[in-house]
Motif scaffolding. Sequence first.
Motif, PDB file in Angstrom:
ATOM      1  N   ASP A  32     136.872  49.746  -0.043  1.00  0.00           N
ATOM      2  CA  ASP A  32     135.810  49.270  -0.929  1.00  0.00           C
ATOM      3  C   ASP A  32     135.271  50.356  -1.846  1.00  0.00           C
ATOM      4  O   ASP A  32     134.369  50.105  -2.652  1.00  0.00           O
ATOM      5  CB  ASP A  32     134.660  48.665  -0.113  1.00  0.00           C
ATOM      6  CG  ASP A  32     134.050  49.654   0.869  1.00  0.00           C
ATOM      7  OD1 ASP A  32     134.311  50.868   0.750  1.00  0.00           O
ATOM      8  OD2 ASP A  32     133.292  49.213   1.757  1.00  0.00           O
ATOM      9  N   SER A  35     132.923  53.080   1.674  1.00  0.00           N
ATOM     10  CA  SER A  35     132.983  53.427   3.095  1.00  0.00           C
ATOM     11  C   SER A  35     133.744  54.733   3.305  1.00  0.00           C
ATOM     12  O   SER A  35     134.748  55.011   2.631  1.00  0.00           O
ATOM     13  CB  SER A  35     133.667  52.311   3.878  1.00  0.00           C
ATOM     14  OG  SER A  35     132.928  51.114   3.787  1.00  0.00           O
ATOM     15  N   THR A  36     133.269  55.541   4.265  1.00  0.00           N
ATOM     16  CA  THR A  36     133.925  56.801   4.579  1.00  0.00           C
ATOM     17  C   THR A  36     135.197  56.559   5.386  1.00  0.00           C
ATOM     18  O   THR A  36     135.380  55.492   5.984  1.00  0.00           O
ATOM     19  CB  THR A  36     133.001  57.716   5.385  1.00  0.00           C
ATOM     20  OG1 THR A  36     132.773  57.131   6.676  1.00  0.00           O
ATOM     21  CG2 THR A  36     131.674  57.925   4.663  1.00  0.00           C
ATOM     22  N   HIS A  39     134.359  55.894   9.036  1.00  0.00           N
ATOM     23  CA  HIS A  39     133.948  54.506   9.271  1.00  0.00           C
ATOM     24  C   HIS A  39     135.165  53.584   9.286  1.00  0.00           C
ATOM     25  O   HIS A  39     135.272  52.684  10.132  1.00  0.00           O
ATOM     26  CB  HIS A  39     132.976  54.068   8.179  1.00  0.00           C
ATOM     27  CG  HIS A  39     132.609  52.621   8.249  1.00  0.00           C
ATOM     28  ND1 HIS A  39     131.653  52.135   9.116  1.00  0.00           N
ATOM     29  CD2 HIS A  39     133.094  51.529   7.580  1.00  0.00           C
ATOM     30  CE1 HIS A  39     131.558  50.823   8.978  1.00  0.00           C
ATOM     31  NE2 HIS A  39     132.419  50.434   8.056  1.00  0.00           N
ATOM     32  N   LEU A  40     136.096  53.808   8.385  1.00  0.00           N
ATOM     33  CA  LEU A  40     137.290  52.972   8.303  1.00  0.00           C
ATOM     34  C   LEU A  40     138.134  53.095   9.573  1.00  0.00           C
ATOM     35  O   LEU A  40     138.591  52.090  10.130  1.00  0.00           O
ATOM     36  CB  LEU A  40     138.105  53.371   7.083  1.00  0.00           C
ATOM     37  CG  LEU A  40     139.452  52.658   6.900  1.00  0.00           C
ATOM     38  CD1 LEU A  40     139.241  51.167   6.703  1.00  0.00           C
ATOM     39  CD2 LEU A  40     140.206  53.252   5.710  1.00  0.00           C
ATOM     40  N   VAL A  66     135.531  59.863   1.364  1.00  0.00           N
ATOM     41  CA  VAL A  66     135.651  58.487   0.892  1.00  0.00           C
ATOM     42  C   VAL A  66     137.026  58.327   0.247  1.00  0.00           C
ATOM     43  O   VAL A  66     137.300  58.936  -0.794  1.00  0.00           O
ATOM     44  CB  VAL A  66     134.546  58.136  -0.117  1.00  0.00           C
ATOM     45  CG1 VAL A  66     134.741  56.712  -0.642  1.00  0.00           C
ATOM     46  CG2 VAL A  66     133.173  58.280   0.532  1.00  0.00           C
TER      47      VAL A  66
END
Length: 240
Positions: A32, A35-36, A39-40, A66
Amino acid sequence: MNAGEITIDFAPEQDLFIAAARRGGRSTVRIDGVSTLGHLVEALGVPLTEVGALLVDGRAVIPAHVPIAGQAISVLAVTRPQRRAEPLRFLLDIHLGTLARRLRLLGIDAAYENPDIGDAALATRSATERRVLLSRDRGLLRRREIFAGAYVYSHRPDDQLDDVLSRFAPRLAPWTRCTACNGALRAADKESMRGQLPGSTEQTYDTFAQCVECGQAYWKGAHHARLDEIVANAEAKFGA
């Protein structure tokens, strides 16, 4: 928001955490643009405690990176032994009581919460006391506030112990901690133990130890052969 796609591949050791379709090679993931990478990776199932390094087009990056469209991501496994600055101290959740006792048997500082105090309190204790949190709960290991953590891969206590010792290579000091409360043990003479021992123990044995914290008494009873075996196996595999 669709900001394009990246390719990502996980180490074989991480297959346990990810969907079958993403195992054994590179797969495509939509991003997106906000998101880092950390996080992914966790959204795809892998706790960051089980990530040794993140590579973007072959270059190491931090979890806060990112990703942008077209990048190739490699998620590497933790390198063993995973050295940490001393003192190395652990915190185990409610499901790892046997592992906690075995770590203490080997002289390793292993705090254990029973009854269950909840994920938030465990994470806070890990952070406050700078303890490595050991758990089989992936959600718990994803909590941001923990000091450090590690997933325990097996259900079997023998394998769990080998897993932790091979991953962290802690210094072994058998017979120096109380397996009941994690306190330090001191030598105790028979006279000082009078009235504290069950049955004929006082007449049968001459060598004792006692926990300086909870007062638990120890001697080489019938169960000692099994404990000796656990200690001997650990020292043979990981004592160096």
